[in-house]
Design an enzyme around this catalytic site. Structure first.
Site, PDB file in Angstrom:
ATOM      1  N   GLY A 356       8.348   6.749 -10.430  1.00 57.39           N
ATOM      2  CA  GLY A 356       8.173   5.301 -10.530  1.00 57.39           C
ATOM      3  C   GLY A 356       6.708   4.919 -10.514  1.00 57.39           C
ATOM      4  N   GLY A 359       2.810  -1.368  -8.119  1.00 58.37           N
ATOM      5  CA  GLY A 359       1.632  -2.195  -8.274  1.00 58.37           C
ATOM      6  C   GLY A 359       0.360  -1.460  -7.887  1.00 58.37           C
ATOM      7  N   PHE A 360       0.489  -0.414  -7.076  1.00 61.11           N
ATOM      8  CA  PHE A 360      -0.715   0.226  -6.560  1.00 61.11           C
ATOM      9  C   PHE A 360      -0.897   1.657  -6.992  1.00 61.11           C
ATOM     10  CE2 PHE A 360       0.075  -3.413  -4.034  1.00 61.11           C
ATOM     11  CZ  PHE A 360      -1.179  -3.937  -3.840  1.00 61.11           C
ATOM     12  N   GLY A 361       0.047   2.193  -7.678  1.00 59.90           N
ATOM     13  CA  GLY A 361      -0.108   3.579  -8.086  1.00 59.90           C
ATOM     14  C   GLY A 361       1.203   4.147  -8.565  1.00 59.90           C
ATOM     15  N   ARG A 362       1.219   5.482  -8.685  1.00 60.86           N
ATOM     16  CA  ARG A 362       2.400   6.146  -9.197  1.00 60.86           C
ATOM     17  C   ARG A 362       3.048   6.975  -8.104  1.00 60.86           C
ATOM     18  NH1 ARG A 362       1.833   7.598 -14.815  1.00 60.86           N
ATOM     19  NH2 ARG A 362       0.525   6.023 -15.776  1.00 60.86           N
ATOM     20  N   LYS A 378       2.762   9.666  -3.422  1.00 60.36           N
ATOM     21  CA  LYS A 378       2.326   8.396  -3.986  1.00 60.36           C
ATOM     22  C   LYS A 378       0.817   8.429  -4.146  1.00 60.36           C
ATOM     23  CE  LYS A 378       2.510   3.462  -3.392  1.00 60.36           C
ATOM     24  NZ  LYS A 378       3.427   2.379  -3.186  1.00 60.36           N
ATOM     25  N   ASP A 485       4.905  -5.625   2.901  1.00 58.00           N
ATOM     26  CA  ASP A 485       5.456  -5.551   1.540  1.00 58.00           C
ATOM     27  C   ASP A 485       6.950  -5.240   1.573  1.00 58.00           C
ATOM     28  OD1 ASP A 485       5.197  -5.874  -1.162  1.00 58.00           O
ATOM     29  OD2 ASP A 485       4.296  -3.913  -1.546  1.00 58.00           O
TER      30      ASP A 485
HETATM   31  N1  LIG Z   1       9.888   8.249  -0.864  1.00 63.92           N
HETATM   32  C1  LIG Z   1      10.408   8.000  -2.050  1.00 63.92           C
HETATM   33  N2  LIG Z   1      11.465   8.713  -2.484  1.00 63.92           N
HETATM   34  C2  LIG Z   1      12.009   8.467  -3.708  1.00 63.92           C
HETATM   35  N3  LIG Z   1      11.569   7.529  -4.556  1.00 63.92           N
HETATM   36  C3  LIG Z   1      10.528   6.780  -4.183  1.00 63.92           C
HETATM   37  C4  LIG Z   1       9.886   6.977  -2.919  1.00 63.92           C
HETATM   38  N4  LIG Z   1       8.866   6.087  -2.831  1.00 63.92           N
HETATM   39  C5  LIG Z   1       8.885   5.374  -3.976  1.00 63.92           C
HETATM   40  N5  LIG Z   1       9.873   5.781  -4.790  1.00 63.92           N
HETATM   41  C6  LIG Z   1      10.201   5.245  -6.121  1.00 63.92           C
HETATM   42  O1  LIG Z   1       9.004   4.989  -6.835  1.00 63.92           O
HETATM   43  C7  LIG Z   1       8.972   3.650  -7.306  1.00 63.92           C
HETATM   44  C8  LIG Z   1       7.567   3.136  -7.297  1.00 63.92           C
HETATM   45  O2  LIG Z   1       7.145   2.994  -5.987  1.00 63.92           O
HETATM   46  P1  LIG Z   1       5.876   2.151  -5.612  1.00 63.92           P
HETATM   47  O3  LIG Z   1       5.847   2.036  -4.138  1.00 63.92           O
HETATM   48  O4  LIG Z   1       4.696   2.747  -6.280  1.00 63.92           O
HETATM   49  O5  LIG Z   1       6.122   0.750  -6.311  1.00 63.92           O
HETATM   50  P2  LIG Z   1       6.906  -0.496  -5.849  1.00 63.92           P
HETATM   51  O6  LIG Z   1       7.624  -0.212  -4.573  1.00 63.92           O
HETATM   52  O7  LIG Z   1       7.725  -0.958  -7.005  1.00 63.92           O
HETATM   53  O8  LIG Z   1       5.793  -1.565  -5.604  1.00 63.92           O
HETATM   54  P3  LIG Z   1       4.660  -1.564  -4.457  1.00 63.92           P
HETATM   55  O9  LIG Z   1       3.483  -0.930  -5.090  1.00 63.92           O
HETATM   56  O10 LIG Z   1       4.450  -3.009  -4.175  1.00 63.92           O
HETATM   57  O11 LIG Z   1       5.203  -0.794  -3.305  1.00 63.92           O
HETATM   58  C9  LIG Z   1       9.899   2.887  -6.381  1.00 63.92           C
HETATM   59  O12 LIG Z   1      10.473   1.804  -7.059  1.00 63.92           O
HETATM   60  C10 LIG Z   1      10.925   3.920  -5.991  1.00 63.92           C
HETATM   61  O13 LIG Z   1      12.007   3.872  -6.881  1.00 63.92           O
HETATM   62 MG   LIG Z   2       6.848   0.730  -3.102  1.00 66.26          MG
END
Ligand SMILES: Nc1ncnc2c1ncn2[C@@H]1O[C@H](COP(=O)(O)OP(=O)(O)OP(=O)(O)O)[C@@H](O)[C@H]1O
Ligand SMILES: [Mg+2]
Ligand SMILES: *[C@@H]1O[C@H](CO)[C@@H](O)[C@H](O)[C@H]1NC(C)=O
Ligand SMILES: *[C@@H]1O[C@H](CO)[C@@H](O)[C@H](O)[C@H]1NC(C)=O
Ligand SMILES: *[C@@H]1O[C@H](CO)[C@@H](O)[C@H](O)[C@H]1NC(C)=O
Ligand SMILES: *[C@@H]1O[C@H](CO)[C@@H](O)[C@H](O)[C@H]1NC(C)=O
Ligand SMILES: *[C@@H]1O[C@H](CO)[C@@H](O)[C@H](O)[C@H]1NC(C)=O
Ligand SMILES: *[C@@H]1O[C@H](CO)[C@@H](O)[C@H](O)[C@H]1NC(C)=O
Length: 692
Positions: A356, A359-362, A378, A485
């Site tokens: 995924g 907003g802040f990274g991959r 992340k 968040d």
């Molecule tokens: N620990 C994890 N295990 C499995 N999937 C995850 C995990 N953390 C994040 N993800 C997946 O990665 C995606 C992107 O996460 P990310 O935190 O970068 O973005 P977000 O949650 O959409 O926004 P934000 O940057 O505001 O947190 C999430 O929507 C989730 O589906």
């Molecule tokens: Mg997130």
């Protein structure tokens, strides 16, 4: 032997009876100025290479000899002998990542628009694979094992007739005449040393021979593949085109042809290896096994090998180089991961492992090499030098947080302006994917074949889980942790579908009792409490606000900004905060109308109304009216009755939000995103008001 046979049997007698097209031949030592037909991603590079594919995903590329060749003998219509030779290289820009392979083919048509990329190599599609009407003969040089096509391994050569299921295939390699004919493996991919291939058809014996060897070696006496097959049954058209086809999938590769020759009823003319253009160098790469073969043959190369190895080692070192451990970092020792481990865990942060983008990274999925445990990595960019120490300290202390409803943070790594946060991997993904049923394979919960709708009991359980996770952060640890968040994409589901609060990357820690002192607004539009948007002051109360919006979202199955069907809605156009939409329903006397229709009426009415009212109470515009997380949990467990609420209490809600918006100078983002924005975009719009 075979060559001799061609000369005597094929060439000499035919000369007298057949037109010169029966003896057609050509040779390309590089392709500068050549007249090939190209399609898809295929191009001739400035140095004269054919590059069939590039780093784009799911593309095709073809290169053909411009005019068709007459394969059938004019006298009896059988396919006559021919011989093809080509020199190729398969390179990857991303280290060990392998893309799909490529094929040499003979085909009645130059039109491959209906063929599929990925494992179909740009040759066939799912309907015409295996069809006798294709009239295609191909030799595949495949670098991925596709079990649906019966591939034997991820480095093989196969003879294909009308289908990607090879009639005969073998591991890529050659019978080394310098080593008493012993079989030597030859990796097709990743070597800077080009490979030469020979494809020969003996029309008399109806036999196909395929041979490969490192460029520079004479053609090995024993072919790699030899198949008795009468091509007259396949190549039934008078004329056919010859060429190369390749494709990429999620992982990509560069499929490059350096030289090519062809002879009808005669051996393919020799390709002059000294005139061939060089393979480009595409980034760091592991040392190749090929060197083991070349070393005994040309010991003169030894010096070169030592040099190359040194370069590779230095590059490897640079590749895994991370920011130095500073003195203050020593105490976090075990929590700091090496970049090498993280890079290996995620196969070099490959797109296959990307789960995924936020907003802040991959976020990448990976398996740690030592412990074999599944983790989510992340990546968070940072640029401030002084912030690093504080941020690291925060990350390290967040590593000590442990609760069954939060995603465990294992540690971090720092490198070139990026932080890597290592969390437990949550197999069932994030809640947003279940609530809104995104289309496409990317949006589905991992492993699910269709969108899963969570039933009410599961939803209520997740709400309670998150409340309990937030309570732990706010009150049960030795510091107050403000999450900052809370939203469905940061709620992850573990293998038992328990809700776990994720993403402490943005949280700030406050010691009990000290002044928070913040001028930095971080969060996601729709979840920002009015006083947070207004004064930039995050607190446990602003978390409660976001939690309230979250509870409404889970109950209503709607995003925090809804498009109202009601035309006389005040404010801008037809958009409305979810909170206000629920209140509207309530004013109309039908709170249950706000409950997610995807539940099809199957829910506990009392519980669902409790959730809606609690959501409204938590996202009350006035911070003091919001309950604490401890109270929230008591309400949810029924240990405390919810205060009597009337719709009238909430009528000024919207006004308060609008006021806070007008005071906020948001030149780039509006609190009310345009209706065109999807939830995906919307969910990741976060903004920062540094220094305001
Ligand atoms: N620990 C994890 N295990 C499995 N999937 C995850 C995990 N953390 C994040 N993800 C997946 O990665 C995606 C992107 O996460 P990310 O935190 O970068 O973005 P977000 O949650 O959409 O926004 P934000 O940057 O505001 O947190 C999430 O929507 C989730 O589906
Ligand atoms: Mg997130
Ligand atoms: C690959 O080739 C395609 C088609 O020519 C082109 O659109 C694309 O930009 C190329 N991708 C890269 C990464 O060069
Ligand atoms: C290039 O190929 C076309 C057929 O595609 C042919 O008509 C033309 O004569 C060729 N030109 C050269 C210079 O070979
Ligand atoms: C597969 O390719 C053939 C042409 O070779 C075409 O007629 C057919 O429509 C294609 N099928 C699909 C599903 O694209
Ligand atoms: C492709 O065609 C071959 C030969 O007809 C068949 O055995 C195979 O099952 C087909 N594979 C797929 C994935 O369609
Ligand atoms: C090869 O083919 C030619 C022409 O058809 C025939 O005259 C000759 O006998 C064949 N040779 C062998 C060895 O089969
Ligand atoms: C090959 O097939 C063609 C056409 O089916 C046939 O005429 C020919 O005799 C066959 N050759 C051999 C050697 O079987």
């Amino acid at each position: 032997m075979t060559i001799l046979l061609f000369l005597i049997v094929g060439f000499i007698p035919e000369l007298c009876v057949a037109a010169s097209s029966d003896h057609e031949q050509f040779v390309f030592n590089g392709f500068t100025g050549s007249n090939l037909s190209l399609d898809g991603a295929a191009r001739i590079t400035s140095t004269g290479l054919i590059e069939l594919t590039n780093d784009s995903a799911r593309i095709k590329g073809h290169a053909f000899h411009p005019s068709p060749l007459r394969f059938r003998r004019s006298s009896d219509g059988t396919v006559q002998s021919f011989s093809v030779s080509f020199v190729f290289g398969i390179l990857s820009s991303f280290g060990d990542i392998r893309g799909h392979g490529f094929a040499f083919f003979v085909s009645p048509s130059k039109d491959f628009t209906a063929a599929y990329p990925i494992q179909f190599l740009g040759l066939f599609n799912s309907t015409n694979n295996g069809s006798l009407s294709n009239h295609i003969f191909a030799v595949e040089l495949d670098t991925i094992q596709n079990t649906e096509f019966g591939d034997i391994n991820d480095n093989h050569v196969g003879i294909d007739i009308n289908s990607l299921n090879s009639l005969k295939s073998y591991a890529a390699g050659f019978y080394n005449d310098q080593n008493s004919g012993r079989f030597t493996n030859l990796p097709l991919i990743g070597s800077q040393q080009p490979i030469q291939a020979w494809v020969e058809y003996d029309g008399n014996k109806t036999r196909i021979d395929v041979t490969i060897a490192p460029l520079g070696l004479a053609k090995p006496l024993t072919p790699l593949l030899s198949l008795a097959f009468n091509l007259s049954t396949v190549l039934t058209e008078e004329e056919a085109y010859i060429g190369f086809s390749s494709s990429t999938g999620l992982s990509t590769g560069h499929h490059i042809i350096l030289g090519w020759s062809f002879g009808m009823n005669r051996p393919a003319p020799a390709i002059d290896s000294t005139k061939l253009p060089k393979l480009p160098y595409l980034g760091p790469r592991a040392p190749s096994k090929l060197l083991e073969i070349v070393l005994p043959i040309a010991s003169a190369l030894f010096v070169l090998v030592v040099g190359t190895t040194a370069v590779i080692l230095v590059r490897r070192h640079l590749r895994y180089k991370e920011d130095v451990r500073e003195d203050w970092e020593v105490e976090y020792g075990p929590q700091r991961f090496t970049y090498k481990d993280l890079s290996h865990a995620t196969k070099g942060f490959s797109s296959k492992h990307l789960v995924g983008v936020g907003g802040f990274g991959r976020v990448y999925r990976g398996v740690l090499p030592k412990s074999r445990s599944q983790v989510a990595v992340k990546t968070v960019p940072y640029n401030s030098k002084q912030g690093v120490k504080q941020f690291t300290a925060e990350v390290a202390s967040m590593g000590h947080l442990q609760h069954s409803n939060i995603v465990q943070l294992h540690g971090y790594c720092r490198r070139k302006g990026e932080f890597f946060l290592v969390y437990d991997y949550m197999v069932n993904g994030s809640l947003d994917r279940y609530l809104y049923g995104y289309g496409g394979e990317e949006g589905r919960p991992p492993g699910a074949t269709a969108t899963v709708v969570l039933d009410w009991a599961q939803r209520f359980k997740i709400v309670r889980d998150i409340a309990s996770g937030l309570l732990y952060l706010h009150e049960e640890w030795d510091k107050v942790v403000v999450h900052r968040d809370v939203k469905p994409s940061n709620v992850l589901l573990d293998n038992n579908m328990n809700g776990r609060l994720g993403d402490f990357g943005l949280a700030r820690l406050y010691d009990h009792g000290t002044d928070p002192h913040t001028t930095h607004v971080v969060g996601t539009i729709g979840y920002l409490a009015p006083e947070l948007a207004h004064r930039g002051k995050a607190s446990t109360r602003t978390d409660v606000f976001a939690f309230g919006v979250f509870v409404l979202e889970v109950t209503c199955g709607r995003k925090p900004v809804v498009v109202s069907e009601d035309t006389d809605t005040p404010g801008r156009g037809t958009q409305l905060m979810l909170v206000d939409w629920v209140i509207q329903n309530w004013h109309k006397g039908s709170l249950v109308d706000a409950i997610d229709i995807k539940l099809q009426g199957r829910y506990d009415v009392d519980q669902a109304c409790l959730a809606l009212k609690l959501g409204l109470l938590c996202s009350h515009p006035s911070p003091d009216a919001r309950p604490s997380m401890r109270q929230v949990l008591q309400y949810l467990d029924g240990d405390l009755p919810l205060p009597e609420l009337l719709p009238a209490h909430f009528s000024f809600h919207m006004l308060a939000l609008l006021q806070s918006e007008t005071r906020l100078n948001t030149s780039t983002v509006s609190l009310y995103p345009s209706p065109a924005m999807t939830m995906m975009d919307y969910g990741s719009v976060s903004f920062s008001l540094d220094g305001r």
